[in-house]
Design an enzyme around this catalytic site. Structure first.
Site, mmCIF file in Angstrom:
data_model
loop_
_atom_site.group_PDB
_atom_site.id
_atom_site.type_symbol
_atom_site.label_atom_id
_atom_site.label_comp_id
_atom_site.label_asym_id
_atom_site.label_seq_id
_atom_site.Cartn_x
_atom_site.Cartn_y
_atom_site.Cartn_z
ATOM 1 N N CYS A 160 0.794 -1.118 -0.016
ATOM 2 C CA CYS A 160 0.016 -0.136 0.012
ATOM 3 C C CYS A 160 0.875 1.342 0.041
ATOM 4 C CB CYS A 160 -1.045 -0.182 1.093
ATOM 5 S SG CYS A 160 -2.322 0.956 0.882
ATOM 6 N N HIS A 165 -3.685 -5.340 0.612
ATOM 7 C CA HIS A 165 -3.380 -5.747 1.845
ATOM 8 C C HIS A 165 -3.228 -7.226 1.992
ATOM 9 C CE1 HIS A 165 -2.654 -1.957 4.135
ATOM 10 N NE2 HIS A 165 -3.843 -1.566 3.387
ATOM 11 N N SER A 188 1.759 -15.564 31.692
ATOM 12 C CA SER A 188 2.627 -15.882 32.994
ATOM 13 C C SER A 188 2.814 -17.497 33.110
ATOM 14 C CB SER A 188 2.066 -15.483 34.229
ATOM 15 O OG SER A 188 0.912 -16.121 34.494
ATOM 16 N N GLU A 216 -1.805 -9.031 4.119
ATOM 17 C CA GLU A 216 -1.663 -9.357 5.515
ATOM 18 C C GLU A 216 -3.065 -9.704 6.407
ATOM 19 O OE1 GLU A 216 -1.415 -5.035 5.972
ATOM 20 O OE2 GLU A 216 -0.794 -6.509 4.494
#
Length: 520
Positions: free
Chosen positions: A86, A176, A235, A178
């Site tokens: 783009c 795009h 975590s 992605e």
């Protein structure tokens, strides 16, 4: 001999696109390491990074505007393949003598990309019968071709939608690849990083674990590490990974604040202390948190109270662990990107990130962040590889303050007990009906209002539970999940019949925006 998973890497220069992190995720899905950096990264820093390829992201600006973001011109002379997406394609076009102007008709949304001429190596497998559906988001277009480039694709509205100069290994696409709305976009990105840039795909869960274990051992040596274990994915995976590296040198502190999901504390202890052999100190702090939260209804103040008290308790417990010199955190790559954006002012910062955050400086602990290069989906893959239960690894996101921000207004033990039972029924039914893995996030909310109901021959005046379920790829936008009516009815019936104090259940059909995913 261990594999060096950082020798093959792609550099992504960010021009401010909302999709830039998706580019990085697609590159990682091709099993290639990559990093995001600001568009004005200096040439010497780029040389030192030694990328096998460079991707220029999209962005909200126009390349012909005064002060428009640009790269150092010598970047195109480095001899590595470059893919412009783009804005990145328009920047490349202008650099090589092309012209970019406002489009007569802007393109936003779905478009059919049509092959023009002979597609080059980047487009192998991308077109089917000469076309491919893509996602557009641009108001400018290339009106005059740059020198040495060929047009590869067009749409009905734009004659230049993909360009290439195969001699210099320079490629540009106006769409795009992605985003999920470009169905074969991952093929194009995979082709760029694997075939054009020559990466072999060393970024795999097994190699990542091996690399992380070696680095943790090299960093920590024989010193001791403490980690605040929350039961969340990040975590938990950090704890399992560090334990694999240094065993009993790790001590986890698990603060049970009374605002966890049903039986969550016992599940955490069973997984880590019993099954994995991790040293875990469990602190029952429910009463301290409830006392601190008494009479407080403001969401932000509740968050601060919970966060500050966690730090206080964590500090108390840590001081009892002799010889601890490292603090481990489950920081992941999006946290790093957000923090960098906040510091440089070059990225739009949606929220400030706090992990164990705000620990007093006088604790003088060194920071260990073994997940800081990983996206959430990579963290989950690592967790499975490490042997954590799938249900823990793929559990939906849970806010740091826990049920404290899913109980609207003041937090009371009665409210928390009602909510955790209702939430457990909801999640259990979503699993049973096959919905859980299709939903990005689902949870129950306690509403501190009472409504009139009838049970048997008697009148009731009891609380309301709201159910929330959303679908999203990035959590920046989200749509409500269309739960079938029969499933809604079954879940509602179970909650009302099995959870004392509830006589009404409602389903939230708000999208984000305008609503947020969480209620507080």
């Amino acid at each position: 001999m261990s594999t060096d998973i950082h020798t093959e890497k792609i550099l992504i220069l960010d021009f401010g696109s909302q999709y830039t992190q998706l580019i990085a995720r697609r590159v990682r899905e091709a099993h290639v390491y990559c990093e995001l950096h600001p568009f004005d990264m200096g040439l010497e820093a780029i040389r030192a990074f030694a990328p096998k390829g460079i991707i220029l992201s999209g962005g909200p600006k126009s390349v012909y505007e005064e002060g428009a973001p640009a790269v150092e011109e010598a970047l195109f002379d480095l001899g590595v393949p470059v893919l412009g997406i783009c804005y990145g394609m328009q920047l490349m076009s202008r650099h090589f003598g092309g012209e970019v102007v406002p489009a007569g008709k802007r393109e936003f949304g779905h478009a059919d990309l049509l092959a023009a001429g002979t597609p080059g190596p980047l487009f192998e497998g991308f077109f089917v019968e000469g076309k491919s559906p893509v996602w557009m988001s641009h108001g400018d277009h290339v009106s005059r071709m740059p020198q040495g480039f060929q047009v590869v694709a067009e749409t009905a509205n734009a004659p230049v939608c993909a360009i290439q100069d195969t001699a210099r290994n320079l490629y540009g696409v106006q769409f795009h690849p992605e985003v999920n709305h470009t169905p074969r976009g991952e093929i194009l990105i995979d082709t760029f990083v694997r075939k054009i840039c020559g990466c072999t795909g060393q970024w795999t869960p097994g190699h990542i674990i091996e690399d992380a274990v070696n680095r943790i051992r090299a960093q920590v040596g024989r010193e001791r590490v403490i980690l605040g274990l929350s039961g969340g994915v990040d975590s938990s995976v950090a704890a399992a990974l560090i334990h694999r590296a240094i065993g009993d040198q790790l001590t986890c502190v698990f603060v049970d604040n009374g605002l966890l999901r049903l039986a969550e504390g016992d599940q955490v202890m069973a997984t880590f202390a019993e099954n994995l052999g991790v040293k875990v100190i469990r602190v029952d702090a429910e009463q301290r948190f409830l006392t601190a939260l008494a009479d407080e209804a403001d969401p932000e103040k509740k968050r601060k109270i919970i966060g500050n008290l966690f730090v206080e308790i964590f500090e108390e417990e840590s001081s009892r662990i002799e010889g601890a010199t490292w603090l481990a955190q489950g920081t992941i790559y999006p946290d790093v990107i957000e923090s960098a954006g906040a510091k440089t002012g070059k990225a739009h910062n949606i929220k400030s990130h706090h992990n164990v955050g705000g620990l007093p400086e006088y604790m003088k602990l060194k920071l260990l962040e073994p997940l800081r290069e990983l996206f959430k989906d990579e963290v989950r893959a690592i967790g499975e590889e490490l042997g954590l239960p799938r249900q823990m690894v793929w559990r939906h996101p849970f806010p740091g303050p826990g049920l404290g921000v899913r109980i609207l207004g003041e937090v009371k033990k009665e409210y928390a007990d009602i909510l955790r039972r209702a939430d457990a029924i909801y999640i259990e039914e979503l699993y049973a009906a096959g919905h859980y893995d299709k939903i990005s996030q689902a949870f129950a909310v306690f509403l501190p209002v009472k409504s009139v109901g009838v049970m048997g021959d008697g009148r009731t005046y009891e609380y309301v539970i709201a159910l929330r379920a959303v679908e999203t790829k990035d959590f920046m936008t989200a749509g409500w999940y269309p739960l079938p009516y029969e499933d809604m009815a079954r879940i509602s019936g179970r909650i009302i019949n099995e959870v004392k104090g509830v006589n009404r259940v409602v389903y939230d059909i708000s999208s984000k925006p305008p609503a947020t995913i969480e209620w507080e």
